[in-house]
Design a protein around this motif. Structure first.
Motif, short mmCIF file in Angstrom:
data_model
loop_
_atom_site.label_atom_id
_atom_site.label_comp_id
_atom_site.label_asym_id
_atom_site.label_seq_id
_atom_site.Cartn_x
_atom_site.Cartn_y
_atom_site.Cartn_z
N LEU A 47 0.93 -1.06 -0.02
CA LEU A 47 -0.08 0.07 -0.07
C LEU A 47 1.05 1.31 0.05
CD1 LEU A 47 -2.86 1.04 0.33
CD2 LEU A 47 -2.49 1.07 2.54
N ILE A 82 -11.97 -5.31 -10.97
CA ILE A 82 -11.28 -5.94 -10.18
C ILE A 82 -11.40 -7.49 -10.92
CG2 ILE A 82 -10.69 -6.88 -7.91
CD1 ILE A 82 -10.17 -4.07 -8.41
N VAL A 113 -3.02 -0.84 -8.81
CA VAL A 113 -4.50 -0.16 -8.57
C VAL A 113 -4.23 1.22 -8.22
CG1 VAL A 113 -6.73 -0.35 -7.45
CG2 VAL A 113 -5.13 -2.58 -7.80
N ASP A 114 -4.55 2.28 -9.26
CA ASP A 114 -4.37 3.75 -9.08
C ASP A 114 -5.75 4.39 -9.34
OD1 ASP A 114 -3.42 6.23 -8.81
OD2 ASP A 114 -2.04 6.06 -10.53
N ALA A 173 -6.65 3.08 -5.24
CA ALA A 173 -7.34 2.06 -4.56
C ALA A 173 -8.48 2.85 -3.96
CB ALA A 173 -6.47 1.30 -3.43
N MET A 187 -12.04 2.68 -5.60
CA MET A 187 -12.88 1.28 -5.65
C MET A 187 -14.32 1.55 -4.89
SD MET A 187 -10.10 -1.78 -5.03
CE MET A 187 -9.92 -1.17 -3.51
N ALA A 227 -14.06 -3.19 -3.74
CA ALA A 227 -13.10 -3.33 -2.77
C ALA A 227 -13.23 -4.80 -2.10
CB ALA A 227 -13.36 -2.33 -1.75
N LEU A 267 -11.34 -7.45 -4.31
CA LEU A 267 -10.15 -7.23 -4.26
C LEU A 267 -9.56 -7.97 -2.95
CD1 LEU A 267 -7.41 -6.20 -5.41
CD2 LEU A 267 -7.67 -4.03 -3.83
N LEU A 274 -0.93 -0.93 -4.26
CA LEU A 274 -2.31 -0.25 -4.33
C LEU A 274 -1.47 1.23 -4.02
CD1 LEU A 274 -3.24 -3.21 -3.69
CD2 LEU A 274 -4.84 -2.26 -2.16
N SER A 306 -2.73 4.94 -2.67
CA SER A 306 -3.83 5.42 -2.07
C SER A 306 -3.42 6.87 -1.66
CB SER A 306 -4.16 4.48 -0.96
OG SER A 306 -5.32 5.24 -0.09
N LEU A 339 -10.00 3.39 3.06
CA LEU A 339 -10.06 1.75 2.68
C LEU A 339 -10.48 0.87 3.69
CD1 LEU A 339 -6.61 1.68 0.70
CD2 LEU A 339 -8.92 2.04 -0.35
N CYS A 357 -1.66 -5.45 3.60
CA CYS A 357 -0.83 -5.02 2.80
C CYS A 357 0.34 -4.61 3.43
CB CYS A 357 -1.31 -3.62 1.87
SG CYS A 357 -2.70 -4.19 0.75
#
Length: 368
Positions: free
Chosen positions: A43, A127, A148-149, A151, A154, A159, A162, A177, A179, A185, A193
């Motif tokens: 993350l 996803i 994932v850009d 996160a 989502m 979410a 994932l 990910l 964030s 999240l 993560c």
């Protein structure tokens, strides 16, 4: 035309050659790789525009181009990597640059198939597409990387989808990910993560990052770094939208207080209402809020910020925020005007009137 994972006016993170000011995060990842503690999910957190996506793409290139660290063999162990850098002519780097690397998949917001408009969320189908990516690419046994850009984009279904992959990660797969607000999240995603926290850039690193992006700031770099909070993405936006000039106009208006320069205020307000000025208008509202925050902080701490974001700003802030009481008054004004600006934009109030009313409120606080 920029993509959802690209800052307008800046190169795509995939094409950004060098990451500045984030040595600690890079070293933490390299240490995990070299010691065999490579986590399956990372993350990458920190303010928007400081290089998180650039780091994600650098890690992806590195992982796909670098053999895993192994025990000594017939010819001894390969040297431990000391950098994420991969030569541009390396086959992996060339394939990634061309968007043709089979071991890499980027998840970002996608257009709706029914309207062809860009969605404002990453949806569950985005996803779920990873399942096919892992199945089709499993045969060769190579490493797989997913970015994932962001996160944060989502929705709940995406979410949860994932999360299932993070709970049962595919073999030799690494998920990266990006964030900006990790607190939003799912806690279960965060817990699965390893976090790499990136920090704001110094003025020196900012200058190098801006030059790489084709923005020659020179003497303006310290002010850009100050107003952007050390975010090169925000600094590029400020540069492209003449943000320093707008902030300078704001400070000149409050410099005259308690006398209200209505002509200057009207000029700023009318500019915000011009056709096609939506981006500059949004930036103006942000700069007004930032100016009020700097006034409030000056009153609370007893001193203006160390770096001026406009000529003569320190003297202006010190004069208008002489005490903690003044600081509290400016903080209250920031709260009230911020709420009014958000409401005004939501219901499409006349932007010129909204800006002028906000500047009048600032004048009233200065004389109160």
């Amino acid at each position: 035309m920029s993509t959802p994972d690209q800052i307008e006016g800046a190169p795509h993170p995939r094409d950004t050659a060098q990451l500045f000011g984030q040595d600690a995060a890079q070293e933490a990842f390299l240490d995990a790789f070299a010691t065999g503690r490579l986590h399956h999910a990372w993350l990458l957190t920190g303010p928007r525009g400081i290089g998180k996506a650039t780091l994600a793409w650098a890690i992806a290139r590195f992982l796909l181009a670098t053999p895993p660290v192994e025990e000594d063999g017939l010819f001894g162990a390969a040297p431990t990597p000391t950098s994420l850098s991969i030569e541009p002519e390396h086959p992996v780097a060339r394939r990634i640059a061309a968007g043709a690397e089979p071991g890499l998949k980027a998840i970002r917001r996608t257009p709706s198939p029914t309207t062809d408009r860009m969605r404002d969320q990453i949806v569950v189908d985005d996803i779920r597409s990873l399942a096919g990516f892992f199945q089709l690419s499993a045969a060769d046994g190579g490493r797989r990387v997913v970015i994932v850009d962001a996160a944060d984009d989502m929705n709940t279904s995406a979410a949860n989808a994932l999360l299932k992959m993070l709970e049962e990660p595919p073999e030799r797969a690494t998920l990266l990910l990006v964030s900006h607000q990790p607190s939003g999240l799912l806690p279960t995603i965060r817990s699965r993560c390893r976090t790499l926290r990136l920090g704001s850039l110094s003025a020196e690193d900012m200058a190098r990052a801006l030059a790489q992006a084709g923005v020659e700031a020179h003497a303006e770099t310290p002010a850009l770094a100050e107003l952007s909070g050390g975010s090169v993405g925000a600094a590029i936006r400020l540069s492209l939208l003449d943000g320093l000039q707008t902030y300078g106009a704001l400070t000149r208006i409050i410099q005259a207080l308690p006398q209200f320069d209505r002509a200057a205020a009207m000029k700023l307000a009318e500019g915000a209402a011009a056709r096609g000025a939506e981006a500059k208008r949004d930036l103006l509202f942000e700069l007004i809020d930032l100016l009020l925050s700097r006034l409030a902080r000056t009153g609370a701490t007893g001193a203006p910020p160390a770096v001026e974001a406009a000529a003569g700003e320190a003297e202006i802030l010190a004069r208008l925020a002489r005490s903690q009481n003044a600081g509290r008054a400016w903080a209250q004004t920031a709260q009230e005007t911020g709420a009014r600006m958000r409401h005004g934009r939501a219901v499409n109030l006349d932007p010129a009137a909204l800006v002028l009313d906000t500047l009048i409120k600032i004048s009233q606080t200065a004389t109160g």
